[in-house]
Design a protein around this motif. Structure first.
Motif, short mmCIF file in Angstrom:
data_model
loop_
_atom_site.label_atom_id
_atom_site.label_comp_id
_atom_site.label_asym_id
_atom_site.label_seq_id
_atom_site.Cartn_x
_atom_site.Cartn_y
_atom_site.Cartn_z
N TRP A 32 18.39 72.69 12.00
CA TRP A 32 19.51 72.94 12.90
C TRP A 32 19.92 71.63 13.56
CZ3 TRP A 32 21.92 77.68 13.81
CH2 TRP A 32 21.30 78.80 13.22
N LYS A 34 22.34 69.59 16.57
CA LYS A 34 22.84 69.80 17.93
C LYS A 34 24.32 69.42 18.04
CE LYS A 34 18.38 69.00 20.22
NZ LYS A 34 17.66 68.18 21.24
N HIS A 36 28.15 70.67 20.65
CA HIS A 36 28.68 71.47 21.76
C HIS A 36 29.85 72.28 21.23
CE1 HIS A 36 26.35 68.69 24.26
NE2 HIS A 36 26.48 69.56 25.25
N CYS A 89 24.10 79.51 20.50
CA CYS A 89 23.96 78.82 21.78
C CYS A 89 22.55 78.24 21.87
CB CYS A 89 24.21 79.79 22.93
SG CYS A 89 24.08 79.02 24.56
N ASP A 90 22.46 76.99 22.29
CA ASP A 90 21.17 76.32 22.42
C ASP A 90 20.60 76.63 23.80
OD1 ASP A 90 18.98 74.70 22.47
OD2 ASP A 90 20.03 72.88 21.84
N LYS A 92 17.85 76.18 25.12
CA LYS A 92 16.99 75.17 25.74
C LYS A 92 17.82 74.15 26.53
CE LYS A 92 13.20 75.42 22.38
NZ LYS A 92 12.38 74.66 21.41
N ARG A 93 19.07 74.00 26.17
CA ARG A 93 19.93 73.02 26.85
C ARG A 93 21.02 73.67 27.70
NH1 ARG A 93 22.94 69.50 23.18
NH2 ARG A 93 22.91 71.21 21.65
N PRO A 153 26.22 73.98 25.01
CA PRO A 153 25.51 73.29 23.94
C PRO A 153 25.13 74.29 22.85
CG PRO A 153 24.04 73.64 25.78
CD PRO A 153 25.39 74.13 26.23
N MET A 155 23.45 74.93 18.63
CA MET A 155 22.77 74.50 17.42
C MET A 155 23.58 75.03 16.24
SD MET A 155 20.08 72.90 18.60
CE MET A 155 18.87 72.83 17.27
N TYR A 156 23.69 74.24 15.18
CA TYR A 156 24.47 74.70 14.04
C TYR A 156 23.84 74.26 12.73
CZ TYR A 156 26.33 70.02 13.08
OH TYR A 156 26.45 68.69 12.74
#
Length: 261
Positions: A32, A34, A36, A89-90, A92-93, A153, A155-156
């Motif tokens: 994954w 990172k 936005h 959606c990340d 963690k961030r 933020p 993940m993709y």
């Protein structure tokens, strides 16, 4: 007996090694990346129609509201048009108030999110170089984010595209300037190269990318039966024989029965 036993041990070790490698391949972690994401186009995504890839009416062409405009780094001068990305959606961030964790949405790249050098990269210039950014259709974004957040933020990862039916061809332009766009492309989703051939010739003519997902070639081909040889960005090649019949007109779209896998 000793040689036979040795061979048996060797075979067992080989099978164990191969199975271990296969198991390791199956369990290899998915990579994954990172980035936005913001949103545009309104609650019904009407404002996403058209776009730099050239697909025009995204509803009619089957892309619906699961689309996004990509920053220049990801758009790559149009070579990413038609590609599919799974986005989450990340958590963690992200601010937990604006993130919907555990949910993914898959979008198709249909537009460019242009840079805005008048604004800093971390305050409005979200699509400036060298940022990786997705400006998603609002309905797609709201699958993973809360409206009030505006930007989250994410993940993709790039994933194979799933499409219904065959590849479709639309031709526009005018005499001696032929523009062709491919739509509803599965698997890679994007095109690496295209060649064209009329029924009056045995030679394939190379086409070049014009802009977005459009490919061009010169020559007088108006109304002639046309075939296309298409290679996607994963390297698969399909020949679409006689997909455009004699007497076709600029602005028409033709559906094939073939599809990339």
């Amino acid at each position: 007996m000793a040689p036979a036993r040795a061979r048996a041990i060797a075979v067992a070790l080989l099978m164990f090694t191969c199975c271990g490698l296969a198991l390791a391949a199956v369990k290899a972690p998915i990579k994954w990346m990172k980035a936005h994401a913001t949103f545009y186009g309104g609650a019904d995504a009407a404002g996403t129609m058209g776009g730099a890839c050239g697909y025009d009416n995204l509803y009619a062409e089957g892309y619906g509201t699961r689309t996004a405009a990509l920053s220049s780094v990801l758009f790559n001068d149009g070579t990413s048009c038609g590609q599919c990305y799974k986005i989450a959606c990340d958590r963690k961030r992200a601010d937990p108030a604006f993130c919907k964790p555990g949910v993914t949405v898959t979008i198709t790249a249909t537009n460019l999110c242009p840079p805005n050098d008048a604004l800093p990269n971390d305050n409005g210039g979200w699509c400036n170089l060298p940022r990786e950014h997705f400006d998603m259709a609002q309905p797609a974004w709201e699958k993973i984010g809360v409206y009030e957040g505006g930007i989250i933020p994410v993940m993709y990862q790039r994933v194979p595209c799933v499409r219904k039916g065959g590849v479709r061809f639309r031709i526009v332009g005018h005499d001696y300037f032929n523009l062709v766009i491919l739509m509803n492309v599965a698997a890679a989703g994007s095109i690496k190269s295209m060649d064209i051939k009329s029924s009056e010739s045995n030679d394939w003519l190379p086409m070049s990318r014009n802009w977005g997902a459009y490919w061009q070639c010169g020559g007088y081909l108006t109304g002639k039966m046309l075939s296309f040889r298409v290679t996607d960005t994963d390297g698969q090649t399909i020949v679409f024989n006689k997909i455009m019949p004699v007497g076709w007109k600029f602005g028409q779209t033709f559906a094939s029965k073939l599809q990339f896998k």
